[in-house]
Design an enzyme around this catalytic site. Sequence first.
Site, PDB file in Angstrom:
ATOM      1  N   LYS A 283       0.942  -1.287  -0.001  1.00  0.00           N
ATOM      2  CA  LYS A 283       0.098   0.185  -0.073  1.00  0.00           C
ATOM      3  C   LYS A 283       0.756   1.289   0.014  1.00  0.00           C
ATOM      4  O   LYS A 283       2.035   1.300   0.369  1.00  0.00           O
ATOM      5  CB  LYS A 283      -0.808   0.115   1.275  1.00  0.00           C
ATOM      6  CG  LYS A 283      -1.990  -1.147   1.477  1.00  0.00           C
ATOM      7  CD  LYS A 283      -2.687  -1.013   2.504  1.00  0.00           C
ATOM      8  CE  LYS A 283      -3.687  -2.064   2.901  1.00  0.00           C
ATOM      9  NZ  LYS A 283      -4.800  -1.757   1.828  1.00  0.00           N
ATOM     10  N   ARG A 357     -10.562 -11.068   1.125  1.00  0.00           N
ATOM     11  CA  ARG A 357     -11.711 -11.829   0.593  1.00  0.00           C
ATOM     12  C   ARG A 357     -11.034 -13.478   0.642  1.00  0.00           C
ATOM     13  O   ARG A 357     -11.840 -14.509   0.585  1.00  0.00           O
ATOM     14  CB  ARG A 357     -11.949 -11.658  -0.742  1.00  0.00           C
ATOM     15  CG  ARG A 357     -11.024 -11.557  -1.788  1.00  0.00           C
ATOM     16  CD  ARG A 357     -11.065 -10.784  -3.191  1.00  0.00           C
ATOM     17  NE  ARG A 357     -11.201  -9.346  -2.575  1.00  0.00           N
ATOM     18  CZ  ARG A 357     -11.435  -8.413  -3.421  1.00  0.00           C
ATOM     19  NH1 ARG A 357     -11.728  -8.333  -4.645  1.00  0.00           N
ATOM     20  NH2 ARG A 357     -11.566  -7.081  -2.921  1.00  0.00           N
TER      21      ARG A 357
END
Length: 502
Positions: A283, A357
């Site tokens: 990130k 996920r």
Amino acid sequence: MQLRVVTSQPWDVKADVLAIPVVGDPVFDGPQGELDRRSGGELKALAAFGELTAKRYSTALATSGDLSAGRLLVVGAGEAEKLDREAVVRIGSSIERRLGGRKVGSLAIWLTPLSDALADGGATAVAELVARGVVQGTYEPQAIYRESVEGAPPALDELILVAPDDDKADLQKAAERGVVIAEGANMARTLANRASNDVSPEVLADEAYTIARKHRLWIDVIGPERATELGMGMFMAVGRGSDNPPRMIVMRSGGEGEKDRLDRHVALVGKGVCFDSGGISIKPAERMDEMKMDKTGACTVIAAIATVARLKPGTPLLAVAPAVENMPGPHSTRPGDVVKALNGKMVDITNTDAEGRLILGDAMTYAERLGATHLVDVATLTGAVARALGNQVTGAFGQEQRWYDDVVAAGSRAGERYWQIPLIDDYVPDMESWYGDLQNAGSAEGSLVKSGLFLREFVTRPWVHLDIAGTAYFRKATPYAARGATGVAHATLVELALAGAR
């Protein structure tokens, strides 16, 4: 804190502070007029000066004149027709937080103006929601790592709910329920707010053990070796990149596979990324400190099953919290790696920052193996949901509309807002992979919908996904909440589970 309901008139109640909700424009007749008269006209004077308004969550402190309370706190509740359960909770919180830094031992709140205006539930609902709001309003995250906090909300010795002509016993029971739910939400907030060097996956599992022992819940914690043996390939693809090994936390109330009154064995599944650097797909540095909050879903389901156990011990319920750190390193998953999920699907990992996920997929498959008939997952999953809905509304997906409606109805009782996002099958081809059954990330277009479609591949039962990435924490304080974790979805999960309690 002692909690009591009194049926006296508000002007007769002795307390350090008496809080007076004002619904709509101030009108000084009836009981409100009597309060003004006994205060020596203080309320009218504040209104004339512009200090007392109907604006929601606005507050004004005033002297009490001949009233039994030491001081008055007037709080705006907004327009009557727009008052809902969420607003009532937040009014309770804003009262408590407005008293920050003050020496207040006893707080009385006059419920009647809110009870008269709330269309759904009346005095009983207001008693529960206000009590819950006050306790949530006491929460101060700065106290986690500090011995004292300047301006913190007061630690009340007594909360008095004032409800003339209402059933005292019913309101007392409802208010006590609200306090328990608030304490659970605050537990989730503390776990979520704690720093990543303080709460690793192993520490989160230890906290879950402590909670399980306290509330007589069954618990099992799966380490990396056993997870590998079971075939949790997606869970381990994320977890193996950190020196802090992953933990799959499983908690249960009631018997194995036992059904509740509604013939459900509900599983609450929460994303527990104790720190999310993004992994190899790292990130940007900006706001990366907030990624300690990526464990909020796990903290929420752990707190929720404990709250249900306090309110209705033995209610059949399962909580599964996959806890990992997503870090770059020599053992990290690389973009382009293909792994086998617990349900046998081959997953092409094209972006290691779409890790939530992955761990949720294996966790939901495992929950079904443990007998879950209905599932809800809670996750800070996508930035897209925050961009779409902001920090006031949680995005939600559902498979089987009836189950989705049950979850949203629980949210309505809890005073929490959800917005349904469709699962569009036309996007499924965009998720196809040359090397596996599907890939975990794709183009930005429709990415929010695709996150739900990915998760759907790992459930075969009625399922709802709550994406709390926008609502899980506030970046700045509000009149009703401190900066940091909000406790969102906790009350919804509790209401959902209790609907099936015997």
